[in-house]
Design a protein around this motif. Sequence first.
Motif, mmCIF file in Angstrom:
data_model
loop_
_atom_site.group_PDB
_atom_site.id
_atom_site.type_symbol
_atom_site.label_atom_id
_atom_site.label_comp_id
_atom_site.label_asym_id
_atom_site.label_seq_id
_atom_site.Cartn_x
_atom_site.Cartn_y
_atom_site.Cartn_z
ATOM 1 N N GLU A 162 2.938 -1.012 4.195
ATOM 2 C CA GLU A 162 2.560 0.304 3.694
ATOM 3 C C GLU A 162 3.690 1.310 3.832
ATOM 4 O O GLU A 162 4.513 1.211 4.739
ATOM 5 N N VAL A 171 0.849 -1.195 0.000
ATOM 6 C CA VAL A 171 0.000 0.000 0.000
ATOM 7 C C VAL A 171 0.881 1.239 0.000
ATOM 8 O O VAL A 171 1.703 1.437 0.897
ATOM 9 N N ASP A 172 0.684 2.076 -1.002
ATOM 10 C CA ASP A 172 1.424 3.322 -1.136
ATOM 11 C C ASP A 172 0.420 4.473 -1.123
ATOM 12 O O ASP A 172 -0.789 4.263 -1.187
ATOM 13 N N TYR A 180 1.337 -6.762 9.762
ATOM 14 C CA TYR A 180 1.296 -5.355 9.337
ATOM 15 C C TYR A 180 2.682 -4.742 9.514
ATOM 16 O O TYR A 180 3.286 -4.856 10.581
ATOM 17 N N THR A 191 5.005 -0.225 -3.541
ATOM 18 C CA THR A 191 4.434 -0.933 -4.693
ATOM 19 C C THR A 191 5.393 -1.036 -5.860
ATOM 20 O O THR A 191 5.188 -1.871 -6.754
ATOM 21 N N LYS A 236 -2.951 5.774 4.913
ATOM 22 C CA LYS A 236 -2.219 4.523 4.678
ATOM 23 C C LYS A 236 -2.051 3.698 5.944
ATOM 24 O O LYS A 236 -2.342 2.510 5.969
ATOM 25 N N SER A 237 -1.544 4.330 6.991
ATOM 26 C CA SER A 237 -1.188 3.578 8.199
ATOM 27 C C SER A 237 -2.415 3.006 8.893
ATOM 28 O O SER A 237 -2.477 1.802 9.185
ATOM 29 N N SER A 244 -4.299 0.467 6.600
ATOM 30 C CA SER A 244 -3.525 -0.758 6.410
ATOM 31 C C SER A 244 -3.544 -1.616 7.665
ATOM 32 O O SER A 244 -3.695 -2.847 7.596
ATOM 33 N N ASP A 303 4.641 -1.113 9.048
ATOM 34 C CA ASP A 303 4.624 0.328 8.825
ATOM 35 C C ASP A 303 6.059 0.757 8.508
ATOM 36 O O ASP A 303 6.865 0.996 9.402
#
Length: 258
Positions: free
Chosen positions: A162, A40-41, A63, A167, A48-49, A52, A65
Amino acid sequence: MTDGSREVSAAASASGAVSDAASSGAAAAPSGPAPVVVAVDGPAGSGKSSVSRAAAEALNYGYLDTGACYRALSWAVLYSGIDAAVAADVVAGLDSFDFSIGTDPGNYFVLVRDVDVTQAIREPRVTGVVSLIARVPEVRDWLTRRFRGIIRSTPFDGIVVEGRDITTVVAPDAPVRILLTASEEARMGRRSKELTSESPEAVGEALRSRDRADSRVVDFMTAADGVTTLDSTDLDFDQTVAAVVELVTTTTSRTTDG
């Protein structure tokens, strides 16, 4: 310590799903099938954070970060008295940068050595230098290797990763790649709700400044080939999370079905 960090025991650093690969980048991958990687960008303030992390919980995935890792390095640079504006000095300190990050979305934390910096890395003084550090090519290469090590060694069936250039650089072969975006107005509104102590004008200028700084390193507003754009401008948080989860389940079921 007075900067929002706290010391923790070695036992605490080993609890939950901690990526020791963050320190060495050489952790062996667990046996069995490779984890499903969801990359995830997106720009600052796009969610995002939080999205995600919530999606990872819903999917029962890990997950990661990656932005927190850059912040952890920034905190370490400041704590060590290194001038963040001198790229050579930052690079010279990389080999001594020892950090771990929790990859269980229900047990998230960031450690630098045995110091819990989960909250400290969000302080304004860290935010003020993270773009300086993140634009150094050697730093990005060094952390990218560690991100890939964390991904390989996750104990989960999948992991949501993320951050910037995830990506296209970190996980370009991920089966699910998402560009999460929103209008500047929506991003400013969301960030203002998070930073209630700052004026909307200050939040807006900080967001635009972050966009300008990040755009010197990566093109985070244009989806690369094979990346799905998810515009959350008119979606609330739960709807955005649901959209990510649906995209992941649809893509992975299609892959499984052949």
